[in-house]
Each structure stands twice: as structure tokens, then as C-alpha cells.
Design a protein around this motif. Structure first.
Motif, PDB file in Angstrom:
ATOM      1  N   LYS A  41       0.845  -1.210   0.000  1.00 36.90           N
ATOM      2  CA  LYS A  41       0.000   0.000   0.000  1.00 36.90           C
ATOM      3  C   LYS A  41       0.875   1.253   0.000  1.00 36.90           C
ATOM      4  N   MET A 210       2.995  -8.150  11.667  1.00 39.65           N
ATOM      5  CA  MET A 210       3.367  -7.046  10.786  1.00 39.65           C
ATOM      6  C   MET A 210       4.858  -6.745  11.024  1.00 39.65           C
ATOM      7  N   GLY A 228       5.013  -4.705   5.578  1.00 39.30           N
ATOM      8  CA  GLY A 228       5.173  -3.561   4.677  1.00 39.30           C
ATOM      9  C   GLY A 228       6.485  -2.825   4.911  1.00 39.30           C
TER      10      GLY A 228
END
Ligand SMILES: *Cc1c(COP(=O)(O)O)cnc(C)c1O
Length: 239
Positions: A41, A210, A228
Motif C-alpha cells: 500500500k 506485521m 510492509g
């Protein structure tokens, strides 16, 4: 992308993969059970292209429209595409067309809608994960633990949705040891459900972990980790 950025991405990936292997080994698990989802993203399609060149095969996106632009550019078959953000009813059709897996099933209404759209769009199978809210956080989406059995019974009657596992976004905490109990609890719930054949005879996936806590999640049984920042660096435009 400049050469050095490509090198940084490659190094980051190697480091993350090494940490996954180490965590799995510590826990007596096979590292191959853990699939790395690169959460892309806010990053442009050319960055994703470089990541594919570095061996990334699964991307996680949290917004349908943003993902659509990148998938249009890179091609639906360039990678596996996972939706990891909340899915609004009016984006459900696009999500069915674009994504391989939806991690954020959080209501019966959404399940019903996705099933109906799959039939209309001739999609024979849609793997989904139920997002579980273990902390009772009113600000987050997710299904309360006590509502899970009822939702799963309903999904079982559908023909297109395939329940693949459970997904968790635990409360944020710098101290990963305070997050560990949530990971552990999700695994216990998964095991109880698997014993009742909730995942079609499979063990069931655990989407958890994460950048700051994936090693702990792997120790506690994660099979899909969503990373990410540790791969792509800080996001330029936080969403
Ligand atoms: C952004 C996001 C991630 C990745 O977060 P990082 O801290 O950058 O690794 C994982 N899961 C979800 C649901 C996200 O929205």
C-alpha cells in the motif's frame, strides 16, 4: 527505480526472510509453512515490479481502488493479490474481480454479498479469512470470538466462499510480548475450529504479524505474515 533502491529492497527482503526462518526454527516449525505477504500500500507499481524481480510473489493491499490501478499496470497474474483492509459493500464486486484472497471478512452481510457476486461473476472459488477482534476494540472491524461459530456455520452453506483461516490485527503495542497472547489465542481458536472441520479439513491459515511483530507471530503459528515497512521502508503518504 535507482540501483541502490533495488539493492535496499533486496537486502530488506533477505533480512525479513532470515528472521522468518530464525523464528520458525526457534518454535520448531518448518519455515516453508510461513508465507510472506509484501504489503505494498502507498507504493507505486514500479516498486512492486522491482519486488517481483526480487522474488516477491504475494502482495497485500488495503484499498480496492489503489490495488486496481497497480493490478491494471502489472497484470492480474504477475503475483497473488490479497486484500488486507476493510472491505466496503460498494467495493465488493471489484474486490471479487481483483483479489485472490480476502483477509477481512467481518460480517455475515459481507459474506452473503461476496457469495452472490461470485455467482454473478462466475467465480467458482473465493478464499476468505475472517478478521477476528480479540480485544473488543470498537474502532476496529472484526468479528467477536463468540460470534465466530455462527458466522462459520452460515459460510459453510455457501458454495463459492472457501473459509481459509483467521486474520488478526492486534492492539498496537511497542512491547511485542504484550501482543503475543493475542497471537496465541488466535491460534487456539483456529485449532478448535479446525477440529470441527471449519476449514474444509485443512488446518486453517493464521494471518497475523506485521513489521514490528512478525517474528513473534511466526513463533506463535502465523502462516501468512503481512509485512510492509520492513520491506519497502517507511510509507511516504501514511493512509
Ligand atoms: C499496513 C498493514 C500491514 C503492514 O504494516 P507494516 O507495519 O508496514 O508492516 C499489515 N496489515 C495490515 C492490515 C495493514 O493495513
Amino acid at each position: 527505480m535507482p540501483k541502490n533502491e533495488t539493492e535496499v529492497l533486496r537486502e530488506n527482503l533477505e533480512k525479513v526472510r532470515g528472521q522468518i526462518r530464525a523464528a520458525a526454527t526457534r518454535a520448531g516449525r518448518n519455515p516453508d509453512e510461513v508465507k510472506l505477504i509484501a504489503v505494498s500500500k502507498t507504493h507505486a507499481a514500479d516498486v512492486l515490479r522491482v519486488a517481483i524481480g526480487c522474488g516477491v510473489s504475494v502482495f497485500g493491499e488495503n484499498k480496492v481502488q489503489e490495488a486496481e490501478r497497480k493490478i491494471d499496470e502489472l497484470g492480474r497474474d504477475s503475483a497473488e493479490w490479497h486484500l488486507i483492509g476493510h472491505l466496503q459493500a460498494n467495493k465488493a464486486r471489484k474486490a471479487v474481480r481483483l483479489f485472490d484472497v480476502i483477509h477481512t471478512l467481518d460480517s455475515f452481510e459481507l459474506a452473503e454479498r461476496l457469495e452472490r457476486i461470485c455467482i454473478e461473476e462466475n467465480r467458482s472459488e473465493l478464499p476468505v479469512m475472517i478478521q477476528v477482534d480479540l480485544a473488543g476494540e470498537a474502532t476496529k472491524s472484526g468479528v467477536a470470538e463468540k460470534e465466530l461459530p455462527r458466522l462459520i456455520e452460515k459460510i459453510k452453506r455457501f458454495t463459492r466462499l472457501k473459509l481459509r483461516g483467521l486474520m488478526l490485527i492486534p492492539p498496537f503495542c511497542d512491547d511485542v510480548e504484550r501482543v503475543r497472547p493475542y497471537f496465541r489465542r488466535l491460534r487456539e481458536i483456529r485449532d478448535e475450529l479446525a477440529a470441527r472441520e471449519a476449514f474444509g479439513g485443512a488446518k486453517g491459515d493464521l494471518s497475523m504479524g506485521m513489521s514490528h511483530d512478525f517474528a513473534t507471530a511466526v513463533e506463535e503459528g502465523a502462516t501468512l505474515i503481512r509485512v510492509g515497512t520492513a520491506i519497502f521502508g517507511e510509507r511516504q503518504n501514511p493512509l
